[in-house]
Design an enzyme around this catalytic site. Sequence first.
Site, PDB file in Angstrom:
ATOM      1  N   THR A 124       1.099  -1.117   0.008  1.00 29.31           N
ATOM      2  CA  THR A 124      -0.105  -0.019   0.137  1.00 29.31           C
ATOM      3  C   THR A 124       0.662   1.453   0.401  1.00 29.31           C
ATOM      4  O   THR A 124       0.200   2.282  -0.062  1.00 29.31           O
ATOM      5  CB  THR A 124      -0.905  -0.380   1.097  1.00 29.31           C
ATOM      6  OG1 THR A 124      -0.463   0.046   2.142  1.00 29.31           O
ATOM      7  CG2 THR A 124      -1.584  -0.731   1.173  1.00 29.31           C
ATOM      8  N   LYS A 125       1.724   1.372  -0.324  1.00 29.34           N
ATOM      9  CA  LYS A 125       3.310   2.226   0.265  1.00 29.34           C
ATOM     10  C   LYS A 125       2.982   2.824  -0.703  1.00 29.34           C
ATOM     11  O   LYS A 125       3.020   2.313  -2.109  1.00 29.34           O
ATOM     12  CB  LYS A 125       4.398   1.697   1.390  1.00 29.34           C
ATOM     13  CG  LYS A 125       4.293   1.322   2.622  1.00 29.34           C
ATOM     14  CD  LYS A 125       3.176   2.992   3.685  1.00 29.34           C
ATOM     15  CE  LYS A 125       2.681   2.965   4.504  1.00 29.34           C
ATOM     16  NZ  LYS A 125       2.072   0.879   5.010  1.00 29.34           N
TER      17      LYS A 125
END
Length: 387
Positions: free
Chosen positions: A182-183
């Site tokens: 998700t980064k």
Amino acid sequence: MPKIAFNKLYLTGREEKYISDALAKGSVSGDGYYTKKVSSFLEKTFNLNKVLMTTSGTHALEMASFLVGFEEGAEVIMPSFTFSSTANAVLKAGAKPVFAEIKANTFNLDPLDFENKITAKTKAVIPVHYGGISCEMQQIKKIARANNIYIIEDAAQAVNSFYQKKALGGIGDLGCYSFHGTKNFVSGEGGALIINSEDQSLIKKAEIMREKGTNRSQFLRGEIEKYNWVQAGSSYLPSDILMAFLLAQLEEIETITARREKIFHYYSQELRKFLEEDFLDAIPELPAAKKSNYHIYYLKFKNQRIRDFVLQELNLAGIKATFHFQPLHSSPMGKKLGYQKSDLPITEAAASSILRLPIYPDLSFSNLKYIIKSLKKIFKELKLVGG
């Protein structure tokens, strides 16, 4: 009607090549060729003292907590508006999380409430750099030093973000990165522990902890003839396959950041005027001393009812928007620790009224315009009904 994802994996085009090369080298376990390349990249790019790659940001936080060494009854101050990993790391190391308020305009730890929460038992503070925008590190550092408190930076969302030209994660005693899917820059699962202290014994202790409690790292460097179990530890080393993927991502760090920045500023350009309305409370702001990696773009509404309405309408329009952290202090676990929902009203208000918009490098301009068009339509409805 388009279907717009909240987040999409961005590939640079070299991930498969590097993974194939890692396989060809015949060593895909921890601290291989690509792990060393990634560690060196982070150290040189961000001027960091020592970087040890880990299997996750969670494990980096755990290692940092164990390195500080909490005695029984120790307390660690942190915001409640964060992921459970921040508190779990402290609990695992035998200390108690003490939740402090956030600032209403940044959702970052409020230095004044941090100072108010300090007791004789306080051992450390964990500032969490929300959305890639720095906490007030100068103030936090001054308070921590005056009270002999360790600083562990939770910079999970803040790789390639800066405060006063210093990379986040490289300001406190220890720092922690995440490269979760998700980064901004990903390896699927992965993280990094940053040791900013030049105390070589601390680095040695971290290396041993990361190698299952053995001094194998020294053995591989030829410093000792054989390695042994010398302290408690665990397996925190990521596979070299994951690090091969990550290197491909990090090599495009400026391109990825620039694409996110363009989207971030387009949102602000189109949405800032709605701050004059009685339904929108805040959008992200970037003070001159803080350089962001543009991890999150959020809208903070006046209350949960408005937020939930906008979220519902966006989803109906094919736009996947979402809320964010549920406060730790009022979670089931937080209640077991003795907290109540009313303990941190600013945190509760933020969590119930924030909405995050899609932001990722491959978000097309046509989709971006559609998101803005949809928001303007929703905002018009809110104006007609008085919010």
